[in-house]
Design a protein around this motif. Structure first.
Motif, PDB file in Angstrom:
ATOM      1  N   VAL A 132       0.840  -1.198   0.000  1.00 22.56           N
ATOM      2  CA  VAL A 132       0.000   0.000   0.000  1.00 22.56           C
ATOM      3  C   VAL A 132       0.875   1.247   0.000  1.00 22.56           C
ATOM      4  CG1 VAL A 132      -1.739   1.329   1.267  1.00 22.56           C
ATOM      5  CG2 VAL A 132      -1.918  -1.159   1.147  1.00 22.56           C
ATOM      6  N   ALA A 133       1.926   1.226   0.807  1.00 25.71           N
ATOM      7  CA  ALA A 133       2.834   2.373   0.874  1.00 25.71           C
ATOM      8  C   ALA A 133       3.483   2.641  -0.477  1.00 25.71           C
ATOM      9  CB  ALA A 133       3.895   2.131   1.944  1.00 25.71           C
ATOM     10  N   GLU A 134       3.865   1.595  -1.182  1.00 23.54           N
ATOM     11  CA  GLU A 134       4.462   1.767  -2.510  1.00 23.54           C
ATOM     12  C   GLU A 134       3.487   2.440  -3.467  1.00 23.54           C
ATOM     13  OE1 GLU A 134       5.887  -1.951  -3.958  1.00 23.54           O
ATOM     14  OE2 GLU A 134       7.696  -1.950  -2.715  1.00 23.54           O
ATOM     15  N   GLN A 135       2.222   2.049  -3.389  1.00 25.86           N
ATOM     16  CA  GLN A 135       1.209   2.664  -4.251  1.00 25.86           C
ATOM     17  C   GLN A 135       0.991   4.128  -3.891  1.00 25.86           C
ATOM     18  OE1 GLN A 135      -2.342   0.043  -5.149  1.00 25.86           O
ATOM     19  NE2 GLN A 135      -1.347  -1.238  -3.608  1.00 25.86           N
ATOM     20  N   VAL A 136       1.057   4.434  -2.605  1.00 31.10           N
ATOM     21  CA  VAL A 136       0.933   5.824  -2.169  1.00 31.10           C
ATOM     22  C   VAL A 136       2.093   6.650  -2.733  1.00 31.10           C
ATOM     23  CG1 VAL A 136       1.091   7.365  -0.168  1.00 31.10           C
ATOM     24  CG2 VAL A 136      -0.389   5.344  -0.087  1.00 31.10           C
ATOM     25  N   ARG A 137       3.299   6.140  -2.596  1.00 30.74           N
ATOM     26  CA  ARG A 137       4.482   6.868  -3.082  1.00 30.74           C
ATOM     27  C   ARG A 137       4.483   7.009  -4.599  1.00 30.74           C
ATOM     28  NH1 ARG A 137       7.330   3.129   0.893  1.00 30.74           N
ATOM     29  NH2 ARG A 137       7.272   4.319   2.855  1.00 30.74           N
ATOM     30  N   ALA A 138       3.898   6.030  -5.279  1.00 31.80           N
ATOM     31  CA  ALA A 138       3.809   6.097  -6.738  1.00 31.80           C
ATOM     32  C   ALA A 138       2.932   7.260  -7.187  1.00 31.80           C
ATOM     33  CB  ALA A 138       3.265   4.781  -7.295  1.00 31.80           C
ATOM     34  N   GLN A 139       2.085   7.742  -6.275  1.00 35.18           N
ATOM     35  CA  GLN A 139       1.239   8.895  -6.576  1.00 35.18           C
ATOM     36  C   GLN A 139       1.896  10.206  -6.151  1.00 35.18           C
ATOM     37  OE1 GLN A 139      -3.058   8.338  -5.787  1.00 35.18           O
ATOM     38  NE2 GLN A 139      -2.547   6.262  -5.130  1.00 35.18           N
ATOM     39  N   GLY A 140       3.168  10.107  -5.767  1.00 37.47           N
ATOM     40  CA  GLY A 140       3.908  11.308  -5.440  1.00 37.47           C
ATOM     41  C   GLY A 140       3.750  11.789  -4.016  1.00 37.47           C
ATOM     42  N   ARG A 141       3.176  10.962  -3.146  1.00 34.96           N
ATOM     43  CA  ARG A 141       2.973  11.374  -1.758  1.00 34.96           C
ATOM     44  C   ARG A 141       3.971  10.678  -0.841  1.00 34.96           C
ATOM     45  NH1 ARG A 141       1.284  15.803  -2.623  1.00 34.96           N
ATOM     46  NH2 ARG A 141       1.431  15.938  -0.334  1.00 34.96           N
ATOM     47  N   ARG A 142       4.278  11.322   0.261  1.00 35.93           N
ATOM     48  CA  ARG A 142       5.168  10.727   1.254  1.00 35.93           C
ATOM     49  C   ARG A 142       4.374   9.796   2.166  1.00 35.93           C
ATOM     50  NH1 ARG A 142       7.775  15.684   4.140  1.00 35.93           N
ATOM     51  NH2 ARG A 142       5.576  16.311   4.082  1.00 35.93           N
ATOM     52  N   CYS A 143       5.053   8.773   2.674  1.00 35.86           N
ATOM     53  CA  CYS A 143       4.323   7.747   3.423  1.00 35.86           C
ATOM     54  C   CYS A 143       5.275   6.980   4.332  1.00 35.86           C
ATOM     55  CB  CYS A 143       3.653   6.786   2.428  1.00 35.86           C
ATOM     56  SG  CYS A 143       2.743   5.457   3.190  1.00 35.86           S
ATOM     57  N   VAL A 144       4.797   6.599   5.507  1.00 39.78           N
ATOM     58  CA  VAL A 144       5.551   5.753   6.409  1.00 39.78           C
ATOM     59  C   VAL A 144       4.593   4.709   6.975  1.00 39.78           C
ATOM     60  CG1 VAL A 144       5.161   7.304   8.381  1.00 39.78           C
ATOM     61  CG2 VAL A 144       7.088   5.711   8.415  1.00 39.78           C
ATOM     62  N   THR A 145       5.070   3.496   7.179  1.00 40.67           N
ATOM     63  CA  THR A 145       4.253   2.433   7.763  1.00 40.67           C
ATOM     64  C   THR A 145       4.714   2.172   9.197  1.00 40.67           C
ATOM     65  OG1 THR A 145       5.710   0.669   6.959  1.00 40.67           O
ATOM     66  CG2 THR A 145       3.883   1.335   5.528  1.00 40.67           C
ATOM     67  N   VAL A 146       3.745   1.869  10.068  1.00 46.30           N
ATOM     68  CA  VAL A 146       4.044   1.624  11.477  1.00 46.30           C
ATOM     69  C   VAL A 146       3.226   0.434  11.960  1.00 46.30           C
ATOM     70  CG1 VAL A 146       4.058   2.584  13.813  1.00 46.30           C
ATOM     71  CG2 VAL A 146       4.429   4.093  11.843  1.00 46.30           C
ATOM     72  N   GLN A 147       3.905  -0.572  12.475  1.00 47.98           N
ATOM     73  CA  GLN A 147       3.197  -1.693  13.080  1.00 47.98           C
ATOM     74  C   GLN A 147       2.734  -1.262  14.468  1.00 47.98           C
ATOM     75  OE1 GLN A 147       5.484  -5.273  13.668  1.00 47.98           O
ATOM     76  NE2 GLN A 147       3.653  -6.543  13.775  1.00 47.98           N
ATOM     77  N   ALA A 148       1.436  -1.389  14.733  1.00 51.50           N
ATOM     78  CA  ALA A 148       0.913  -0.912  16.006  1.00 51.50           C
ATOM     79  C   ALA A 148      -0.378  -1.624  16.361  1.00 51.50           C
ATOM     80  CB  ALA A 148       0.663   0.603  15.935  1.00 51.50           C
ATOM     81  N   ASP A 149      -0.523  -1.906  17.640  1.00 47.93           N
ATOM     82  CA  ASP A 149      -1.777  -2.392  18.214  1.00 47.93           C
ATOM     83  C   ASP A 149      -2.468  -1.167  18.792  1.00 47.93           C
ATOM     84  OD1 ASP A 149      -3.835  -3.391  19.753  1.00 47.93           O
ATOM     85  OD2 ASP A 149      -2.663  -5.031  20.602  1.00 47.93           O
ATOM     86  N   THR A 150      -3.583  -0.783  18.229  1.00 46.95           N
ATOM     87  CA  THR A 150      -4.232   0.462  18.644  1.00 46.95           C
ATOM     88  C   THR A 150      -4.817   0.396  20.052  1.00 46.95           C
ATOM     89  OG1 THR A 150      -6.283  -0.226  17.530  1.00 46.95           O
ATOM     90  CG2 THR A 150      -4.761   1.196  16.293  1.00 46.95           C
TER      91      THR A 150
END
Length: 246
Positions: A45-63
């Motif tokens: 998903v992050a790769e697809q976001v970046r492909a649209q020119g946006r910055r993105c970071v992924t975080v593993q988290a239990d909410t």
């Protein structure tokens, strides 16, 4: 709201959360993508976001874990994205499937914890972040049509939790309105995702829906994106039902 939009999306590795992330990216949001366990799906998903020119970071988290939530919201600053301006509270679990009398108590507790406590902790973190930076931001909670239909014989505990999300939306909107922070809610009906224990559940439910079909995740994402748009600048405390007439 600032011109630079930085939005945290929980449960962003699949289904509605992934669709929301991609839609918001198209509309100019930089993103913090929270996920529980599927690192590879979140990466895609992050790769697809970046492909649209946006910055993105992924975080593993239990909410449901406060320290994880703090780490999730701190990731925006650590990655240099800027102050958080938005939250999509989406991470959820259905819990036991079937009549309530047959449901596993631990499964019930986990469902309520993720769907209610997790939303509250993430909203709390978002509000604190926005208040600290003076951002007039936006929170969108993902509820469910089950909140008013009750989901008898399937997910009564889940329906109860989502009713709490609706109440949280209204109360928090009134609390935060004076600060310029808007809080709204999208309540989907049955959606074609892997959320369902029975993969055929959407197909089985479709004939009873007035529109005759279940939703695609992108249709829910469109409603979420509207609440972040300038067109929704006067909308707060709203629960938008996107359930095909149910």
């Amino acid at each position: 709201m600032t011109d630079q939009r930085v939005t945290v999306v929980t449960g962003a590795s699949r289904g509605i959360g992934a669709a929301v992330a991609l839609r918001l990216a198209r509309e100019g949001h930089d993103l913090v993508l929270g996920y529980r366990s599927d690192e590879e799906a979140a990466r895609q998903v992050a790769e697809q976001v970046r492909a649209q020119g946006r910055r993105c970071v992924t975080v593993q988290a239990d909410t449901t874990d406060q320290s994880d939530v703090e780490r999730l919201f701190g990731a925006a600053a650590e990655a240099g994205l800027g102050p958080v301006t938005g939250l999509v509270n989406n991470a959820g679990v259905p819990g036991p499937y079937g009549p309530l009398a047959e449901a596993d108590p631990e499964g019930i507790r986990r469902s309520v914890d993720v769907n209610v406590t997790g939303y509250l902790l993430c909203a709390r973190a978002a509000v604190r972040a926005m208040t600290e930076t003076g951002v007039a931001g936006s929170i969108v909670n993902i509820s469910s049509g089950a909140a008013t239909l009750g989901s008898p014989g399937e997910y009564v505990h889940y329906a109860a939790a989502k009713a709490a999300v609706d109440a949280m939306t209204v109360g928090l909107a009134k609390e935060l309105g004076p600060r310029g922070i808007r809080v709204n809610c999208v309540a989907p009906g049955t959606v074609w995702t892997d959320f369902h224990p029975d993969p055929e559940r959407p197909a089985k439910r479709a004939p009873n829906i007035p529109l005759g079909r279940c939703a695609q995740p992108e249709e829910i994402a469109g409603a979420v994106a509207w609440f972040f748009s300038p067109d929704a600048s006067y909308a707060t405390g709203a629960v938008l039902r996107v359930a095909g007439g149910m």
